[in-house]
Enzyme design. Structure first.
Site, PDB file in Angstrom:
ATOM      1  N   ALA A  11       5.352  80.242  12.873  1.00 22.96           N
ATOM      2  CA  ALA A  11       5.535  79.355  11.718  1.00 22.96           C
ATOM      3  C   ALA A  11       6.913  79.676  11.150  1.00 22.96           C
ATOM      4  O   ALA A  11       7.447  80.768  11.362  1.00 22.96           O
ATOM      5  CB  ALA A  11       4.450  79.626  10.691  1.00 22.96           C
ATOM      6  N   GLY A  16       2.432  81.467  14.970  1.00 20.92           N
ATOM      7  CA  GLY A  16       1.936  80.089  14.977  1.00 20.92           C
ATOM      8  C   GLY A  16       2.049  79.436  16.353  1.00 20.92           C
ATOM      9  O   GLY A  16       1.315  78.487  16.641  1.00 20.92           O
ATOM     10  N   GLU A  56      -0.912  80.518  18.194  1.00 20.08           N
ATOM     11  CA  GLU A  56      -2.068  79.884  17.540  1.00 20.08           C
ATOM     12  C   GLU A  56      -2.193  78.405  17.914  1.00 20.08           C
ATOM     13  O   GLU A  56      -3.297  77.904  18.147  1.00 20.08           O
ATOM     14  CB  GLU A  56      -1.942  80.067  16.021  1.00 20.08           C
ATOM     15  CG  GLU A  56      -2.087  81.541  15.625  1.00 20.08           C
ATOM     16  CD  GLU A  56      -1.700  81.819  14.181  1.00 20.08           C
ATOM     17  OE1 GLU A  56      -0.552  81.520  13.807  1.00 20.08           O
ATOM     18  OE2 GLU A  56      -2.532  82.345  13.426  1.00 20.08           O
ATOM     19  N   GLU A  63       2.858  88.657  12.926  1.00 24.07           N
ATOM     20  CA  GLU A  63       2.928  88.389  11.484  1.00 24.07           C
ATOM     21  C   GLU A  63       3.001  89.653  10.637  1.00 24.07           C
ATOM     22  O   GLU A  63       3.666  89.664   9.595  1.00 24.07           O
ATOM     23  CB  GLU A  63       1.715  87.553  11.039  1.00 24.07           C
ATOM     24  CG  GLU A  63       1.734  86.104  11.497  1.00 24.07           C
ATOM     25  CD  GLU A  63       1.152  85.887  12.881  1.00 24.07           C
ATOM     26  OE1 GLU A  63       0.940  86.878  13.613  1.00 24.07           O
ATOM     27  OE2 GLU A  63       0.912  84.716  13.229  1.00 24.07           O
TER      28      GLU A  63
END
Ligand code: CAA
Length: 674
Positions: A448, A494, A497, A519
């Protein structure tokens, strides 16, 4: 060995011309292809040019060796795979020829007549030009379908932008191959329609003309205009300085004169440029660190005039339909490292941009006022600039996330574009399955967007961001049609994911650094489903180890863990398309993620060595994993998003995000465990 890609084998690349750009083009090829034992031959009839070119290339390779950019083995490998020769017969056996001789049409045509006699009918022939249309260069070739123009940018070995210009006779298979080939070797290829100057040079050269017009109009001297131009257009150096540095004045004069006839009458060679060339001098420009004074009124007038010129030039190209807004923004931001035009217009307002163009066109006829710009201004909407591309390849919808400057990191804009494409895939009965991939040869998605998350202030904002990402990625899972992730490089945070929401995943063979949930390095926990889908795919122990330590795994480990379905030797995108089709036809049935609560959820996770990582954030990660395992996937995701938001209650969250933004990914954050 050779470089095999999409049914073609490249074992020899030839570059013709050892002048300004040829050696740099050769350096890029040898840098990326010597490991495949591909030879790069530079041919020039001038032996002094060959010597100079070889010395320049070797100097750059040695410098790369000294700075650590190239390993000692690579330095040797690169030098031993490049050959400088004046013998055109050395072109024999070349699979790809890049002609990079002087910008002189008769010379280029003569060279291609000679090349065609020497290379096989299958070889691809390209001309590196900054202006000339392929139809004019290749009109005498016997086989025209295998030829097109390329336009590299300074410095060609490092600037990733490249314009790809097919002519009317170019076979679309040649164009598609060259687009994918350049992407696979680390460039950012942008397809541009055939028109004199292509997309970038009317901007680069036209802005010099606009700067001269500002000087002629008495708005400032060359130093002042150069200074204001760099500020207003977001350039590292102004157009006058850039022309001095690149020695570009003669070619710009030629380009402007041709554009006068080929594009529109506004383009012309200004008297000041003619005089400068006659006196063989340079523009007077600001010295390094020199302070330039300009009154606020003059600064505004110069800025507005240059913006008017910039917007008029780019919108005229939209009218000519040679490039799209999204491609143009990416091309300009990479090739020239300046404010991308359509985002720039959106930031000042499209209506204001239209007014600036109208004023400019009135002052400097016959600059046209673009019809598309007028329509856009009348619509009251901003320009559409996409970071996610969509293409239908027969019965397969292919989604490509393209943010190369951020390694395809996903942000709120990407989430919303993804949602739109999911609707198209769901609603189009001719689309049987889909593939999602990332642009380039390095990253699928590097996570992300950390810069967007660093701007969030409180838990509710963190939770909202996570939910946006979760909902967008779950759309892939709920398509009702198979979707395969073609993981063309890193799948981090992300990225991993998003991939886990797909029906199956394929990745290139032999990637040492491939997938992970890093993260916690940032004072965060996974927020797009990592704490829920990873345990469901690879088991609690392995998932918890990956999430809590941030350690990435290789593609081989990912296969062993069951995170991916296949390691692929060739092109992952092609393989993903075949696999998607096979799944849609019921020939392959991949194991899907459990949507319900998991059996045997442990009470506690095994200890791991956290090293410097935050104990406070680790506790949140453990909570999300253990609580979520007992819930349905949907509830586990909501719980994860809430806990993701809770990271913003911790000091370590600010420390981790700030550390990345200010010091980059390689720096370890100094966590305080609160
Ligand atoms: N967000 C925003 N920008 C990113 C990014 C990300 N996730 N990852 C990389 N970039 C940017 C870098 O800031 C850099 O930009 P500048 O050139 O403007 O500095 C550019 O991409 C290239 O990156 P590097 O110079 O770091 O390239 P590298 O080859 O040296 O390293 C990398 C590549 C290993 C992927 C490294 O960039 C990295 O570790 N990135 C962060 C990966 C990460 O932590 N991902 C998880 C994000 S959090 C998340 O995903 C939360 C969630 O679940 C919702």
């Amino acid at each position: 060995m050779a470089f095999s890609f999409r049914g073609r084998t490249i074992s020899k690349v030839a570059v013709i011309g050892s002048g300004q750009i040829g050696p740099d083009i050769a350096l890029h090829f040898v840098k990326v292809l010597h490991g495949f034992d591909v030879y790069v031959t530079v041919v020039d009839i001038a032996t002094d040019a060959l010597e100079k070119g070889k010395a320049k290339l070797f100097k750059k390779v040695d410098k790369g060796g000294q700075t650590g950019a190239f390993k000692p083995n690579d330095v040797e490998g690169m030098k031993s795979h490049v050959i400088f020769t004046s013998d055109y017969n050395e072109l024999k056996g070349a699979d790809l020829v890049v002609e990079a001789a002087t910008e002189d049409l008769p010379l280029k045509k003569r060279i291609f007549r000679q090349i065609e006699e020497l290379v096989s009918p299958e070889a691809i022939l390209t001309s590196n030009s900054s202006h000339l249309e392929p139809e004019r260069i290749f009109d005498e070739l016997k086989i025209k379908g295998r030829s097109l123009c390329t336009h590299y940018f300074f410095p060609a070995e490092r600037n990733p932008a490249i314009e790809i210009i097919p002519g009317k006779d170019t076979d679309s298979k040649t164009t598609d191959f060259m687009m994918r080939f350049y992407e696979a070797i680390g460039k950012i290829p942008i397809k541009v329609g055939s028109r004199y100057g292509y997309a970038v040079d009317p901007v680069f050269e036209g802005l010099l003309l606009a700067c001269v017009q500002c000087v002629d109009a008495g708005l400032g001297d060359t130093k002042q205009v150069d200074y204001v131009a760099s500020k207003a257009l977001g350039l590292n150096v102004g157009p006058f300085t850039a022309h001095n540095l690149t020695g570009g004045n003669p070619i710009t004069a030629h380009g402007l004169s041709e554009m006068h006839d080929s594009l529109n009458g506004w383009f012309r060679v200004p008297e000041r440029l003619k005089k400068l060339l006659e006196s063989k001098s340079d523009w007077e420009v600001p010295g390094r660190g020199e302070k330039i004074e300009v009154s606020p009124e003059k600064e505004k007038a110069i800025s507005e005039e240059l913006m008017g010129a910039y917007f008029a030039i780019v919108c005229d190209m939209l009218d000519a339909e040679i490039i799209t807004t999204s491609d143009f923004d990416l091309l300009i931001s990479v090739a020239l490292d300046m404010k991308p035009p359509f985002s720039f217009m959106n930031s000042v307002g499209v209506k204001k941009a239209f007014e600036l163009v109208e004023t400019f066109a009135k002052k400097y006829p016959p600059m046209p006022v673009s019809k598309k710009l007028k329509e856009q201004a009348d619509s009251g909407k901003p320009w559409e600039i996409l970071d996610v591309l969509f293409e239908k390849k027969d019965d397969i919808g292919v989604i490509t996330i393209r943010r190369p400057k951020a390694l395809n990191a996903v942000n709120s804009k990407v989430f919303s574009e993804l949602n739109g494409y999911c609707d198209i895939i769901k609603n189009d009965p001719t689309i049987k399955a889909a593939v999602i991939t990332g642009f380039g040869n390095k990253a699928f998605v590097a996570g992300a967007d950390i810069k967007e998350m660093a701007g969030l202030k409180e838990p509710a904002q963190g939770e909202h961001f996570a939910r946006l990402g979760q909902i967008a990625s779950a759309e892939l899972e709920k398509l009702g049609k198979p979707i395969v992730a073609a993981l063309n490089g890193f799948a981090l945070g992300g990225g991993c994911e998003l991939a886990m929401c797909c029906t199956a995943r394929v990745a290139p063979k032999g990637l040492k650094f491939f997938a992970g949930q890093p993260e916690v390095n940032l004072g965060l926990i996974p927020g797009m489903g990592g704490t829920q889908r990873l345990p469901r795919l690879v088991g609690f122990e392995r998932a918890a180890e990956m999430i809590r330590t941030a350690r990435p795994i290789s593609s081989a480990q990912a296969l062993e863990y069951g995170l991916i379905n296949e390691e692929v030797g060739g092109d992952v995108l092609e393989r993903a398309i075949v696999l998607a089709r096979d799944i849609a036809a019921g020939k392959v049935k991949p194991k899907l993620i459990e949507m319900g609560p998991l059996p045997n959820v442990p009470d506690k996770l095994p200890d791991v060595d956290l090293g410097h990582l935050s104990k406070a954030i680790d506790a949140l990660a453990v909570q999300a994993i253990l609580e979520g395992g007992k819930m349905t996937l949907d509830d586990g995701l909501k719980n994860e998003a809430h806990i993701f938001g809770q990271c913003w209650t911790k000091e370590d969250n600010r420390i981790g995000l700030k550390n990345f933004v200010e010091k980059g990914a390689k720096s370890k954050a100094e966590f305080v465990h609160r």
